[in-house]
Motif scaffolding. Structure first.
Motif, mmCIF file in Angstrom:
data_model
loop_
_atom_site.group_PDB
_atom_site.id
_atom_site.type_symbol
_atom_site.label_atom_id
_atom_site.label_comp_id
_atom_site.label_asym_id
_atom_site.label_seq_id
_atom_site.Cartn_x
_atom_site.Cartn_y
_atom_site.Cartn_z
ATOM 1 N N ASP A 1 -0.675 3.893 7.877
ATOM 2 C CA ASP A 1 -1.286 2.646 8.296
ATOM 3 C C ASP A 1 -2.173 2.030 7.406
ATOM 4 O OD1 ASP A 1 -0.100 3.141 10.952
ATOM 5 O OD2 ASP A 1 -1.883 3.966 11.776
ATOM 6 N N SER B 1 -12.662 -1.492 6.801
ATOM 7 C CA SER B 1 -11.139 -1.543 7.238
ATOM 8 C C SER B 1 -10.553 -0.979 8.304
ATOM 9 C CB SER B 1 -10.259 -1.655 6.017
ATOM 10 O OG SER B 1 -10.609 -2.355 5.104
ATOM 11 N N ARG C 1 -0.070 0.115 4.839
ATOM 12 C CA ARG C 1 0.377 -1.157 5.220
ATOM 13 C C ARG C 1 -0.932 -2.191 5.237
ATOM 14 N NH1 ARG C 1 2.649 2.598 9.072
ATOM 15 N NH2 ARG C 1 4.784 3.187 8.548
ATOM 16 N N THR C 2 -2.000 -1.624 5.965
ATOM 17 C CA THR C 2 -2.969 -2.591 5.636
ATOM 18 C C THR C 2 -3.395 -3.306 4.237
ATOM 19 O OG1 THR C 2 -3.971 -1.756 7.511
ATOM 20 C CG2 THR C 2 -5.466 -3.057 6.060
ATOM 21 N N ALA C 3 -2.879 -2.246 3.174
ATOM 22 C CA ALA C 3 -3.002 -2.769 1.887
ATOM 23 C C ALA C 3 -2.053 -3.426 1.289
ATOM 24 C CB ALA C 3 -3.421 -1.432 1.004
ATOM 25 N N ASP C 4 -1.095 -3.764 2.215
ATOM 26 C CA ASP C 4 0.139 -4.713 1.774
ATOM 27 C C ASP C 4 1.223 -3.835 1.012
ATOM 28 O OD1 ASP C 4 -0.828 -6.900 3.214
ATOM 29 O OD2 ASP C 4 -2.104 -7.391 1.335
ATOM 30 N N VAL C 5 1.313 -2.551 1.305
ATOM 31 C CA VAL C 5 2.427 -1.771 0.780
ATOM 32 C C VAL C 5 3.536 -1.700 1.559
ATOM 33 C CG1 VAL C 5 2.974 0.522 -0.319
ATOM 34 C CG2 VAL C 5 0.648 -0.410 -0.671
ATOM 35 N N GLY C 6 4.454 -2.350 1.315
ATOM 36 C CA GLY C 6 5.735 -2.555 2.057
ATOM 37 C C GLY C 6 6.346 -1.576 2.560
#
Length: 303
Positions: free
Chosen positions: A206, A261, A209-214
């Motif tokens: 999670d 975050s 994903r918040t860190a924009d790792v796809g």
């Protein structure tokens, strides 16, 4: 108490009754069938359990639990921990248990004391807990060969221990003896590791994903697999990262990031980081002069 009729040390061909066709029961019933026993009946109510019974135990008739147990040489109770005591009492009260039967449950949390009503009817009682997760599908049968079972029998009953181990070996797995008194601690350890590991991995994914790792799984798979392998091989010597190194500044940054975050994850991070600091210090990885700074970084509130 009725006199118990001793079964053979190595179980002969047995008529097996499975209560019920959950993920564990259906697979272990199939494993016993593959070992040469005959699954004669199974209890199943839900659509999913009926489907598992049809797929994995196609020759077994679907019947109520008391009828499943009554006609079985081996009664396999694969039901939730909290349901087990009442089920055993109910089967005993219904006259479904008898001398010479083998009554087995698959709960990790219980030993054989929970099967006392069956023992009072003269049955041989065993706890066989498979240490793996189940999908309830055929592929689980192959995975059993790579797992262990925590087995428990009455402390002074050599024949029961032998039967328990023989059943596990017949299914292709490895038996590991767990004394009755140790059963709660044994299950706590397994649940703490396996269940909380899933939670931890999910929370890491999670955050990524918040860190924009796809695709977080591509990062986590190799990293966490290596970490698990190293931990099992080397214990605390496998610890790495800022806590074990004494990088208090990085730990403070982690705390700030989580506070901003994902504040719901911060208590778990702090708890695990504190335990990591303790274990790293005790094993000599974390220098003594850095312990206080690391502990302060873990607990202080971010500005």
């Amino acid at each position: 108490m009725l006199e118990r009729v001793e079964p053979m040390t190595r179980p002969a061909r047995l008529a097996v009754g499975v209560v019920s066709a959950g993920r564990v029961g259906a697979v272990l019933g199939a494993a016993l069938g593959r070992a040469g026993h005959t699954v004669t009946a199974v209890s199943a109510v839900s659509k999913a359990s009926l489907g598992r019974a049809e797929a994995l135990l196609p020759d077994a008739s679907v019947r109520p639990p008391d009828e499943v147990a009554r006609d079985a040489d081996l009664v396999l109770l694969a039901i939730p921990d909290d349901v087990l005591p009442g089920m055993v009492r109910g089967l005993a009260a219904a006259g479904s248990l008898r001398p010479g039967q083998i009554v087995v449950h698959t709960s990790g949390a219980h030993g054989v004391d929970v099967l006392a009503p069956a023992a009072e009817q003269g049955a041989l009682t065993l706890a066989l807990h498979p240490v793996m997760t189940f999908t309830g599908r055929a592929e689980d049968l192959e995975r059993i060969a790579a797992c262990c079972f925590g087995v428990t029998a009455a402390d002074d009953d050599i024949a029961a221990w032998n039967v328990a181990e023989a059943l596990v070996v017949e299914m292709g797995a490895e038996p590991v003896r767990v004394p009755e008194k140790s059963r709660p601690l044994y299950h706590t350890a397994l649940a703490h590791g396996a269940n909380h590991l899933v939670t931890l991995v999910g929370e890491c994914a999670d955050l990524l994903r918040t860190a924009d790792v796809g695709i977080p799984e591509r990062l986590l798979g190799p990293l966490l697999s290596a970490a698990l392998d190293n931990a099992l091989r080397h214990g605390d010597r496998a610890l790495t990262g800022p806590v074990a190194r004494g990088d208090a500044g990085t730990v403070r940054k982690h705390v700030r990031v989580l506070a901003d975050s994902a504040p719901e994850m911060l208590p778990a991070y702090r708890a695990l980081a504190a335990r990591t600091a303790y274990r790293a210090s005790e094993s000599g990885l974390l220098r003594a002069d850095l312990v206080a700074d690391v502990e302060a970084a873990i607990t202080e509130e971010p500005s």
